[in-house]
Design an enzyme around this catalytic site. Structure first.
Site, PDB file in Angstrom:
ATOM      1  N   GLY A   7      20.146  -5.069  32.747  1.00  0.00           N
ATOM      2  CA  GLY A   7      19.600  -6.062  31.835  1.00  0.00           C
ATOM      3  C   GLY A   7      20.745  -6.647  31.033  1.00  0.00           C
ATOM      4  O   GLY A   7      21.882  -6.160  31.101  1.00  0.00           O
TER       5      GLY A   7
ATOM      6  N   GLN B  37      13.470  -9.986  22.428  1.00  0.00           N
ATOM      7  CA  GLN B  37      14.740  -9.860  21.719  1.00  0.00           C
ATOM      8  C   GLN B  37      15.638 -11.095  21.833  1.00  0.00           C
ATOM      9  O   GLN B  37      16.373 -11.418  20.911  1.00  0.00           O
ATOM     10  CB  GLN B  37      15.525  -8.654  22.263  1.00  0.00           C
ATOM     11  CG  GLN B  37      15.002  -7.306  21.821  1.00  0.00           C
ATOM     12  CD  GLN B  37      15.919  -6.197  22.310  1.00  0.00           C
ATOM     13  OE1 GLN B  37      16.588  -6.321  23.327  1.00  0.00           O
ATOM     14  NE2 GLN B  37      15.954  -5.107  21.591  1.00  0.00           N
TER      15      GLN B  37
ATOM     16  N   ARG C  62      20.741  -0.995  20.592  1.00  0.00           N
ATOM     17  CA  ARG C  62      19.375  -0.560  20.869  1.00  0.00           C
ATOM     18  C   ARG C  62      18.970   0.600  19.972  1.00  0.00           C
ATOM     19  O   ARG C  62      17.809   0.733  19.579  1.00  0.00           O
ATOM     20  CB  ARG C  62      19.246  -0.163  22.341  1.00  0.00           C
ATOM     21  CG  ARG C  62      17.839   0.222  22.747  1.00  0.00           C
ATOM     22  CD  ARG C  62      17.677   0.177  24.244  1.00  0.00           C
ATOM     23  NE  ARG C  62      17.827  -1.182  24.748  1.00  0.00           N
ATOM     24  CZ  ARG C  62      17.842  -1.511  26.031  1.00  0.00           C
ATOM     25  NH1 ARG C  62      17.736  -0.577  26.939  1.00  0.00           N
ATOM     26  NH2 ARG C  62      17.973  -2.768  26.403  1.00  0.00           N
TER      27      ARG C  62
ATOM     28  N   ALA D 283      21.988   4.449  30.882  1.00  0.00           N
ATOM     29  CA  ALA D 283      21.297   5.262  29.861  1.00  0.00           C
ATOM     30  C   ALA D 283      21.104   4.484  28.564  1.00  0.00           C
ATOM     31  O   ALA D 283      21.461   4.944  27.484  1.00  0.00           O
ATOM     32  CB  ALA D 283      22.044   6.567  29.601  1.00  0.00           C
TER      33      ALA D 283
ATOM     34  N   TRP E  65      13.331  -6.305  31.061  1.00  0.00           N
ATOM     35  CA  TRP E  65      12.635  -5.444  30.111  1.00  0.00           C
ATOM     36  C   TRP E  65      13.364  -5.467  28.768  1.00  0.00           C
ATOM     37  O   TRP E  65      14.592  -5.438  28.719  1.00  0.00           O
ATOM     38  CB  TRP E  65      12.590  -4.021  30.660  1.00  0.00           C
ATOM     39  CG  TRP E  65      12.023  -2.999  29.735  1.00  0.00           C
ATOM     40  CD1 TRP E  65      10.810  -3.007  29.108  1.00  0.00           C
ATOM     41  CD2 TRP E  65      12.649  -1.776  29.330  1.00  0.00           C
ATOM     42  NE1 TRP E  65      10.633  -1.873  28.346  1.00  0.00           N
ATOM     43  CE2 TRP E  65      11.755  -1.104  28.465  1.00  0.00           C
ATOM     44  CE3 TRP E  65      13.882  -1.189  29.607  1.00  0.00           C
ATOM     45  CZ2 TRP E  65      12.048   0.139  27.887  1.00  0.00           C
ATOM     46  CZ3 TRP E  65      14.169   0.040  29.036  1.00  0.00           C
ATOM     47  CH2 TRP E  65      13.270   0.689  28.187  1.00  0.00           C
TER      48      TRP E  65
ATOM     49  N   TYR F 156       5.971  -6.544  30.026  1.00  0.00           N
ATOM     50  CA  TYR F 156       7.167  -6.884  29.261  1.00  0.00           C
ATOM     51  C   TYR F 156       6.869  -8.069  28.349  1.00  0.00           C
ATOM     52  O   TYR F 156       6.536  -9.163  28.810  1.00  0.00           O
ATOM     53  CB  TYR F 156       8.346  -7.212  30.173  1.00  0.00           C
ATOM     54  CG  TYR F 156       8.805  -6.072  31.058  1.00  0.00           C
ATOM     55  CD1 TYR F 156       8.402  -4.757  30.838  1.00  0.00           C
ATOM     56  CD2 TYR F 156       9.656  -6.313  32.130  1.00  0.00           C
ATOM     57  CE1 TYR F 156       8.838  -3.720  31.651  1.00  0.00           C
ATOM     58  CE2 TYR F 156      10.097  -5.283  32.953  1.00  0.00           C
ATOM     59  CZ  TYR F 156       9.675  -3.992  32.705  1.00  0.00           C
ATOM     60  OH  TYR F 156      10.102  -2.970  33.529  1.00  0.00           O
TER      61      TYR F 156
ATOM     62  N   PRO G  92      20.595   2.526  34.452  1.00  0.00           N
ATOM     63  CA  PRO G  92      21.763   3.192  35.034  1.00  0.00           C
ATOM     64  C   PRO G  92      22.846   3.511  34.007  1.00  0.00           C
ATOM     65  O   PRO G  92      23.674   4.390  34.249  1.00  0.00           O
ATOM     66  CB  PRO G  92      22.261   2.179  36.068  1.00  0.00           C
ATOM     67  CG  PRO G  92      21.754   0.857  35.588  1.00  0.00           C
ATOM     68  CD  PRO G  92      20.416   1.162  34.971  1.00  0.00           C
TER      69      PRO G  92
END
Length: 329
Positions: free
Chosen positions: A285, A27, A228, A209, A21, A54, A207
């Site tokens: 990820g 990206q 991000r 955050a 994702w 996605y 996991p």
């Protein structure tokens, strides 16, 4: 790598799974994405999670190319259906039979496989009878295109309703995929107990955050460039709920706890979710292979009760546990 059973089923999944994702097809450039997939395989990850939404289907294609030529039986490939895909026609979304059947066939082609180990309802669809959704899932299972069925971000009540239909239609309903981390614990009061009753595991996303639990966001300081939080197309809206000085100050208190345990903050965060026995796998990820190599070190880590209590104390006042925040659109 350690492995756990997915729900009350015979399917083993890697404790840490790889998800794409917000990265693959958008990206991250193709060569970098493929390097991350290879790093996951090299680290012993066998479970790969994606979704048709996605990058508007591109992420599935990237993953399909990354896994091409490998022994299919040695992998667990997961994808999802619900959100709009394609040109946005009236049947290009939701959990109606037409969209589910067409989406499953399209996902199989993009992923380059004859079957999906797990096909997940990406959200609950209040506009479609639940019987229609589970009958479509049942037909995909009978056709051999899907082995197991799961959901994502369903409430305890929705999971219970779905489980009843799954039993009626003989559908192997084994998992829920919620957001879960040391700051976001909304599944604990209701979703986890309901899932345990129904023989369903959690496959958790975020996991760390969305990077907040790595400690890279400092209170009172600008967000790191390229993170991000600075990327409006890469999840800035998702992470902003955690980006206040109270939360960030509390997260900094985890650093000495992680150091004492011989872990990075990211490893501590991933190991924390895996202490919940209803969690079968934590999805990570990556935009760089080294992130994969770093995070997989959380597999098999056991955190002592005293450390778990210390984490709770450090984060006291900023943990969200309201079960009403587990909801679909």
């Amino acid at each position: 790598m350690e492995f756990r059973r997915l729900g009350r089923s015979g399917l083993n999944v890697s404790e840490i799974s790889y998800g794409n994702w917000l990265t693959h097809g958008s990206q991250v450039e193709e060569d970098q994405a493929q390097a991350c997939i290879k790093a996951a395989l090299d680290a012993g990850i066998t479970t790969f999670d994606t979704a048709d939404i996605y990058a508007n289907t591109l992420a599935e294609s990237v993953l399909g190319r990354g896994l091409a030529g490998l022994r299919r039986e040695s992998l667990e490939i997961f994808t999802k259906v619900y959100w709009p895909t394609g040109p946005g026609g009236p049947n290009d979304k939701g959990l109606g039979r037409k969209h589910i059947m067409e989406s499953a066939n399209a996902s199989l082609k993009r992923l380059g496989t004859d079957y999906l180990d797990l096909y997940q309802a990406h959200r609950f669809d209040r506009t479609v009878p639940l019987e229609e959704t589970f009958l479509a899932f049942a037909d995909l299972v009978r056709q051999g295109k899907v082995l197991y069925v799961g959901v994502s971000e369903w409430t305890a009540e929705q999971i219970t309703q779905g489980a009843a239909l799954a039993r009626e239609f003989k559908v192997p309903f084994v998992s829920n995929q919620p957001q879960y981390n040391a700051l976001w614990r909304v599944i604990e009061p209701q979703v986890v107990p309901a899932s345990e009753r129904e023989g369903i595991s959690q496959i958790v996303w975020s996991p760390i955050a969305q990077g907040v639990l790595t400690g890279k966001y400092k209170p009172g300081q600008p967000f790191p460039e390229g993170s991000r939080a600075t990327d409006e197309k890469g999840g800035a809206n998702m992470v902003k709920r955690f980006l206040n000085d109270d939360v960030l100050t509390r997260v900094q208190k985890l650093e000495p706890l992680a150091a004492e345990a011989g872990l990075s903050l990211a490893q501590l965060a991933i190991a924390w979710v895996l202490q919940n026995q209803n969690v079968a796998s934590a999805i990570i990820g990556a935009s760089r292979p080294e992130q994969v190599h770093e995070n997989v070190k959380a597999a098999g880590v056991k955190l002592e009760p005293e450390l778990m209590e210390a984490i709770d104390t450090a984060l006291e006042g900023v943990v969200e546990s309201d079960p009403t925040l587990t909801r679909s659109p």
